[in-house]
Design a protein around this motif. Sequence first.
Motif, short mmCIF file in Angstrom:
data_model
loop_
_atom_site.label_atom_id
_atom_site.label_comp_id
_atom_site.label_asym_id
_atom_site.label_seq_id
_atom_site.Cartn_x
_atom_site.Cartn_y
_atom_site.Cartn_z
N ILE A 123 0.84 -1.11 0.01
CA ILE A 123 -0.04 0.05 0.11
C ILE A 123 0.99 1.23 -0.10
CG2 ILE A 123 -2.07 -0.90 1.14
CD1 ILE A 123 -1.10 0.37 3.75
N ASN A 124 1.99 1.14 -0.48
CA ASN A 124 3.00 2.12 -0.54
C ASN A 124 3.29 2.98 0.83
OD1 ASN A 124 3.55 1.68 -3.46
ND2 ASN A 124 1.54 2.47 -3.86
N LEU A 125 3.64 2.41 1.89
CA LEU A 125 3.71 3.08 3.08
C LEU A 125 5.01 3.95 2.92
CD1 LEU A 125 2.56 0.53 5.98
CD2 LEU A 125 1.43 2.70 5.29
N GLY A 126 5.99 3.23 2.51
CA GLY A 126 7.51 3.81 2.49
C GLY A 126 7.91 4.09 4.12
N ASP A 127 8.85 4.47 4.17
CA ASP A 127 9.59 4.94 5.48
C ASP A 127 8.70 5.65 6.20
OD1 ASP A 127 11.62 3.08 4.79
OD2 ASP A 127 13.02 4.71 4.09
N GLU A 128 8.00 6.84 5.61
CA GLU A 128 7.40 7.82 6.36
C GLU A 128 6.12 7.25 6.92
OE1 GLU A 128 7.90 10.90 7.12
OE2 GLU A 128 9.93 11.02 6.60
N GLY A 129 5.45 6.48 6.02
CA GLY A 129 4.31 5.74 6.53
C GLY A 129 4.34 4.84 7.64
N VAL A 130 5.59 4.10 7.71
CA VAL A 130 5.85 3.34 8.86
C VAL A 130 5.98 3.90 10.15
CG1 VAL A 130 7.74 1.68 9.53
CG2 VAL A 130 6.93 1.44 7.39
N LYS A 131 6.28 5.41 10.17
CA LYS A 131 6.50 5.93 11.55
C LYS A 131 5.18 5.84 12.38
CE LYS A 131 9.75 9.21 10.13
NZ LYS A 131 10.09 10.76 9.75
N THR A 132 4.03 6.17 11.67
CA THR A 132 2.72 6.29 12.47
C THR A 132 2.48 4.87 12.85
OG1 THR A 132 1.64 5.94 10.32
CG2 THR A 132 2.08 8.23 11.35
N ILE A 133 2.92 3.73 12.31
CA ILE A 133 2.59 2.39 12.44
C ILE A 133 3.39 2.02 13.68
CG2 ILE A 133 2.50 0.02 11.91
CD1 ILE A 133 0.30 1.77 10.37
N SER A 134 4.60 2.30 13.54
CA SER A 134 5.42 2.22 14.84
C SER A 134 5.24 2.80 16.07
CB SER A 134 6.78 2.63 14.48
OG SER A 134 7.76 2.63 15.39
N LYS A 135 4.67 4.08 15.92
CA LYS A 135 3.84 4.78 17.07
C LYS A 135 3.09 4.08 17.78
CE LYS A 135 2.47 9.39 18.47
NZ LYS A 135 2.20 10.82 18.21
N ALA A 136 1.96 3.41 16.85
CA ALA A 136 0.90 2.80 17.36
C ALA A 136 1.30 1.56 18.06
CB ALA A 136 -0.16 2.41 16.24
N LEU A 137 2.39 0.78 17.40
CA LEU A 137 2.80 -0.28 18.04
C LEU A 137 3.63 -0.06 19.57
CD1 LEU A 137 4.42 -2.29 15.06
CD2 LEU A 137 2.43 -2.85 16.36
N GLY A 138 4.20 1.20 19.52
CA GLY A 138 4.78 1.45 20.70
C GLY A 138 4.06 1.88 21.95
N GLN A 139 2.77 2.16 21.62
CA GLN A 139 1.76 2.56 22.44
C GLN A 139 0.68 1.38 22.80
OE1 GLN A 139 -0.16 6.23 21.13
NE2 GLN A 139 1.52 7.26 21.23
N GLN A 140 1.17 0.30 22.68
CA GLN A 140 0.73 -0.88 22.74
C GLN A 140 -0.76 -1.25 22.18
OE1 GLN A 140 2.37 -3.13 24.68
NE2 GLN A 140 3.91 -1.78 25.15
N ALA A 141 -0.58 -1.00 20.63
CA ALA A 141 -1.53 -1.32 19.87
C ALA A 141 -1.92 -2.94 19.93
CB ALA A 141 -1.32 -0.91 18.68
N ILE A 142 -2.98 -3.15 20.11
CA ILE A 142 -3.34 -4.87 20.41
C ILE A 142 -3.45 -5.45 18.90
CG2 ILE A 142 -4.89 -6.60 21.37
CD1 ILE A 142 -5.89 -4.29 23.28
N VAL A 143 -2.08 -5.77 18.47
CA VAL A 143 -2.10 -6.28 17.02
C VAL A 143 -1.29 -7.63 17.30
CG1 VAL A 143 -1.22 -6.01 14.57
CG2 VAL A 143 -2.24 -4.19 15.84
N SER A 144 -1.67 -8.87 16.85
CA SER A 144 -0.97 -10.05 17.13
C SER A 144 -0.27 -10.20 15.60
CB SER A 144 -1.76 -11.08 17.27
OG SER A 144 -2.71 -11.48 16.47
N SER A 145 -0.88 -10.13 14.64
CA SER A 145 -0.02 -10.51 13.39
C SER A 145 -0.34 -9.10 12.50
CB SER A 145 -0.94 -11.61 12.65
OG SER A 145 -0.97 -12.83 13.45
N LEU A 146 0.89 -8.91 11.86
CA LEU A 146 1.05 -7.63 10.95
C LEU A 146 1.71 -7.82 9.52
CD1 LEU A 146 0.66 -4.65 10.72
CD2 LEU A 146 2.86 -4.23 12.05
N ASP A 147 1.17 -7.45 8.48
CA ASP A 147 1.83 -7.97 7.19
C ASP A 147 2.19 -6.40 6.70
OD1 ASP A 147 2.74 -8.41 4.91
OD2 ASP A 147 0.81 -9.68 4.39
N LEU A 148 3.42 -6.26 6.51
CA LEU A 148 3.91 -5.10 5.93
C LEU A 148 4.71 -5.10 4.67
CD1 LEU A 148 5.18 -3.10 9.10
CD2 LEU A 148 3.19 -2.66 7.81
N SER A 149 4.37 -6.36 3.95
CA SER A 149 5.16 -6.86 2.70
C SER A 149 5.02 -5.79 1.44
CB SER A 149 4.75 -8.29 2.30
OG SER A 149 4.90 -9.29 3.14
#
Length: 383
Positions: A45-71
């Motif tokens: 979905i063309n996240l790129g390095d910038e788009g990963v930042k918000t995903i990383s922030k959510a994970l760091g704040q304990q987003a309840i995600v057990s499986s994540l596909d960023l292929s």
Amino acid sequence: MEYDNSVSLEAAGHLFKKIGDHDPKTISKVLMNGKSHPLIKLENINLGDEGVKTISKALGQQAIVSSLDLSSNSITDIGMKNLCEGIENNRYLLFLKLDNNPIGDQGFKLLCHSLKSKQCVLKSLYISECGITSKSMEYLVDALSVNHTLETIHLNSNKISNEGAIILSKLINGSSRLKNLSLFFCGIGDAGANAFLQQFEKPEFIKYRFLALTIKGNKINTGIIESINKCLIGKKNHIKTERMKAEHQKMIDDQVKLKMKTVNLEMEKKMNSIQLESKKKLEEEINSINEESKKKLDERINNINEESKKKLNEKLKNIEKKEENLNARDSEFINRVKQFEKEKEKKKKENQLQQSSETPINKSLASSSSNIKKPIKKKYSKY
């Protein structure tokens, strides 16, 4: 929160909930809504390095995600730096798929560093076609000497080569929890395959956790592959046999427990019956002893009463005798007193008679005789 760890991310890719072509901020808000998101599919979905930042922030704040596909999101080592900050602080992420992202050796090094975090709970890692080479394999071996959760790694279509395979074979020594390793099309030859075979042929390999090695698409001698497969199949059969033995033993143990329970119940009944009988006999013996004791006590009391009565009667007789003696003495004393009174009266009368019979001559003689002086005796001295 627990999830089914048996679900493979690749095998269950169709189960991923695809959020769609929303921007990364919207995706982050969805992840942070407090709800559980077991499977999130965000590939290509063309996240790129910038788009990963918000995903990383959510994970760091304990987003309840057990499986994540960023292929296939064009994530490089720059984006991995941000993503790893979220991974190493998230307590829910179990499956991570990063296939077809040019993270390279530097990005893989950052990822291996995250695996050392105590907060990281990843169980499966999929990093095929990521531009990783044999240089990075030491990072992985070092990370898994500390990590105690990672069980599955897919490194397909990376330039692992014989050098990297020899390094990865160190993971089979039982120090890590690794069970499954996939190395499709990794440029591995006989030397690299033999390094794995040597580990599999060790007697202690049967005790290791490692179960599956996939090395298809590599130029390896058929005999080596067959030997590897033979070792792995032998171990699986051994595990299956041990599992069957354990199940059989459990069945036997359960039957023994059931029989023991039955025996214990019967024994308990018998013991209760014996206890009741013993209690009854004991009560009878106690009652018998009590009756005998009571009888003996009554006899003793009666004997004591008879003896006491006899002694009392003897004392009463002695008292009566003493009273009789006292009465006799009293009578004798009274008689003597009366006799004394009579004699006294008699003397009194005699005196009266005597006084009345005296003459006046006698009185004058008596007075003259009283006037006669007696002669005085002289005292003479010796000298």
